[in-house]
Structures are given as structure tokens and as C-alpha cells.
Design a protein around this motif. Structure first.
Motif, PDB file in Angstrom:
ATOM      1  N   MET A 114       0.870  -0.971   0.023  1.00 17.58           N
ATOM      2  CA  MET A 114      -0.016   0.059  -0.101  1.00 17.58           C
ATOM      3  C   MET A 114       0.894   1.355   0.021  1.00 17.58           C
ATOM      4  O   MET A 114       0.596   2.309  -0.832  1.00 17.58           O
ATOM      5  CB  MET A 114      -1.011  -0.118   1.199  1.00 17.58           C
ATOM      6  CG  MET A 114      -2.054  -1.031   1.243  1.00 17.58           C
ATOM      7  SD  MET A 114      -3.172  -0.908   2.247  1.00 17.58           S
ATOM      8  CE  MET A 114      -2.311  -1.219   3.736  1.00 17.58           C
ATOM      9  N   THR A 117       2.205   2.244  -3.098  1.00 16.26           N
ATOM     10  CA  THR A 117       1.330   3.025  -4.326  1.00 16.26           C
ATOM     11  C   THR A 117       1.187   4.631  -4.081  1.00 16.26           C
ATOM     12  O   THR A 117       0.580   5.401  -4.701  1.00 16.26           O
ATOM     13  CB  THR A 117      -0.209   2.429  -4.248  1.00 16.26           C
ATOM     14  OG1 THR A 117      -0.837   2.692  -2.877  1.00 16.26           O
ATOM     15  CG2 THR A 117      -0.246   0.938  -4.562  1.00 16.26           C
ATOM     16  N   LYS A 159      -6.425   7.118   3.478  1.00 11.08           N
ATOM     17  CA  LYS A 159      -6.022   6.567   2.118  1.00 11.08           C
ATOM     18  C   LYS A 159      -5.666   5.091   2.409  1.00 11.08           C
ATOM     19  O   LYS A 159      -6.179   4.228   1.728  1.00 11.08           O
ATOM     20  CB  LYS A 159      -5.123   7.171   1.394  1.00 11.08           C
ATOM     21  CG  LYS A 159      -4.921   6.807  -0.029  1.00 11.08           C
ATOM     22  CD  LYS A 159      -3.790   7.507  -0.631  1.00 11.08           C
ATOM     23  CE  LYS A 159      -3.841   9.044  -1.060  1.00 11.08           C
ATOM     24  NZ  LYS A 159      -2.962   9.452  -1.840  1.00 11.08           N
ATOM     25  N   LYS A 162      -8.572   2.836   3.689  1.00  6.59           N
ATOM     26  CA  LYS A 162      -9.673   2.543   2.699  1.00  6.59           C
ATOM     27  C   LYS A 162      -9.039   1.695   1.655  1.00  6.59           C
ATOM     28  O   LYS A 162      -9.790   0.607   1.386  1.00  6.59           O
ATOM     29  CB  LYS A 162      -9.778   3.758   2.073  1.00  6.59           C
ATOM     30  CG  LYS A 162     -10.799   4.829   2.592  1.00  6.59           C
ATOM     31  CD  LYS A 162     -11.199   5.981   1.594  1.00  6.59           C
ATOM     32  CE  LYS A 162     -12.073   7.034   2.657  1.00  6.59           C
ATOM     33  NZ  LYS A 162     -12.076   8.210   1.950  1.00  6.59           N
ATOM     34  N   ARG A 163      -7.551   1.618   1.623  1.00 12.08           N
ATOM     35  CA  ARG A 163      -7.093   0.581   0.575  1.00 12.08           C
ATOM     36  C   ARG A 163      -7.024  -0.871   1.346  1.00 12.08           C
ATOM     37  O   ARG A 163      -7.169  -1.945   0.747  1.00 12.08           O
ATOM     38  CB  ARG A 163      -5.690   0.828   0.359  1.00 12.08           C
ATOM     39  CG  ARG A 163      -5.940   2.008  -0.664  1.00 12.08           C
ATOM     40  CD  ARG A 163      -4.209   2.530  -1.178  1.00 12.08           C
ATOM     41  NE  ARG A 163      -4.582   3.571  -2.117  1.00 12.08           N
ATOM     42  CZ  ARG A 163      -3.524   4.453  -2.621  1.00 12.08           C
ATOM     43  NH1 ARG A 163      -2.314   4.019  -2.350  1.00 12.08           N
ATOM     44  NH2 ARG A 163      -3.746   5.241  -3.460  1.00 12.08           N
ATOM     45  N   PRO A 167      -8.790  -4.282  -0.627  1.00  7.31           N
ATOM     46  CA  PRO A 167      -7.602  -4.481  -1.445  1.00  7.31           C
ATOM     47  C   PRO A 167      -8.033  -4.694  -3.169  1.00  7.31           C
ATOM     48  O   PRO A 167      -9.073  -5.139  -3.445  1.00  7.31           O
ATOM     49  CB  PRO A 167      -7.015  -5.545  -0.976  1.00  7.31           C
ATOM     50  CG  PRO A 167      -7.975  -6.330  -0.068  1.00  7.31           C
ATOM     51  CD  PRO A 167      -9.180  -5.222   0.230  1.00  7.31           C
ATOM     52  N   GLU A 168      -6.998  -4.026  -3.868  1.00  9.98           N
ATOM     53  CA  GLU A 168      -7.361  -3.917  -5.244  1.00  9.98           C
ATOM     54  C   GLU A 168      -6.956  -5.284  -5.821  1.00  9.98           C
ATOM     55  O   GLU A 168      -6.068  -6.063  -5.521  1.00  9.98           O
ATOM     56  CB  GLU A 168      -6.366  -2.748  -6.039  1.00  9.98           C
ATOM     57  CG  GLU A 168      -6.990  -1.534  -5.509  1.00  9.98           C
ATOM     58  CD  GLU A 168      -5.838  -0.582  -5.778  1.00  9.98           C
ATOM     59  OE1 GLU A 168      -4.933  -0.661  -6.716  1.00  9.98           O
ATOM     60  OE2 GLU A 168      -6.023   0.522  -5.496  1.00  9.98           O
TER      61      GLU A 168
END
Length: 168
Positions: A114, A117, A159, A162-163, A167-168
Motif C-alpha cells: 500500500m 502506491t 487513504k 480505505k485501501r 484491496p485491489e
């Protein structure tokens, strides 16, 4: 003993004392294109060059932080195509096979991913905060006001939270 040999001895001692700090900063900013070793060498070269200019107005650790972060940010900006590293050192993963360590390493890897990014200045702020640096120390290194550091850190934490939730 000549001035050059005294300076070199002072530099090597400084580099040895702060090698872990420098390596950590370089690791955060490294990528497959710009390796940690490349960044470390560049930071070392900049510390060597700037050593005579260090006036002691700030703590030596603050000056080293500032030099390392500015060096790494400059490299990242020069290499717009680089993507920040999102994996963790295999050696660290193999350090201990216990399930407690596996869980801790998984959390560390997620946090590292994280942080990878984030924008370069955000990385600098959160890395120093994770190193238990005060807002005043972070402000001194980054050139931001203490209030700006507090605001940015709050936003960075939001931020990252939230990530972490999705997770993406």
C-alpha cells in the motif's frame, strides 16, 4: 593524518551508523528499474558531496533523512515509467516459518504494498512516521509546516485504511 583521510573516516563512520536508515528509505523508493543498491549508492554519493556543507543546524539524522529522501524522490521523478516495488524481500519471508511470523510478515507485505502506491512525498512522510519521528522532525526533513505534516499524515492514514478495507 590528512584532511581527506579524516573526512573519509568520518564519512565511513557516518555511513555505517546510518546504513539501516538509508537502506530502508532506498527500499521504499526502489523499483525493478531503479534498484535499492543504485539508490543507496546515489544517496551515499550525495552524502559524501554534502558532508562539508553540513553545518550542524539540524540533527545529523535529519540531514541524512532529507538527503536520502530527496535523492530517491529525484530518481523516481527522473524515471516516470518506474512502478514502485510491491513485493517484499524473499529473505525476509524465509526468515522464520512460524505462523505468528507469517501473519506479521503478511501484514508487513500488505502495508509495504500500500505504501508503494503512494506519491513520493507521502511515502517520505509515512516512512518517517512509522520510524517514530515527531511531526517537527518530519517537517524539518520535508520542508513542510508541522500543521501540513499533521494534515497530510491524517489523509495518508485515511487513504491507507480505505485501501486496506478493499484491496485491489
Amino acid at each position: 593524518m590528512s584532511h581527506d583521510s579524516v573526512r573519509q573516516e568520518q564519512f565511513l563512520k557516518l555511513l555505517d551508523e546510518y546504513k539501516d536508515l538509508i537502506a530502508k528509505i532506498c527500499y521504499v523508493y526502489s523499483s525493478p528499474v531503479v534498484t535499492m543498491d543504485d539508490l543507496y549508492q546515489e544517496v551515499a554519493a550525495n552524502l559524501w558531496t554534502g558532508l562539508d556543507k553540513f553545518r550542524g543546524e539540524a540533527k545529523i539524522s535529519t540531514w541524512i533523512y532529507r538527503t536520502a529522501i530527496n535523492t530517491c524522490i529525484t530518481w523516481v521523478r527522473r524515471d516516470k515509467s518506474s512502478k514502485m516495488r510491491t513485493d517484499i524481500d524473499e529473505a525476509m519471508l524465509m526468515a522464520d516459518d512460524s505462523s505468528e511470523n507469517d501473519s506479521r510478515m503478511e501484514r508487513y507485505r500488505m502495508l509495504h504494498n500500500m505504501i508503494g502506491t503512494l506519491k513520493p512525498m507521502e511515502k517520505a512522510i509515512v516512512t518517517m512516521w512509522l520510524d517514530d519521528k515527531s511531526y517537527a522532525e518530519i517537517a524539518s526533513v520535508t520542508g513542510l509546516s508541522v500543521a501540513n505534516v499533521a494534515t497530510r499524515l491524517h489523509r495518508i492514514k485515511e487513504k491507507l485504511s480505505k485501501r486496506a478495507e478493499k484491496p485491489e
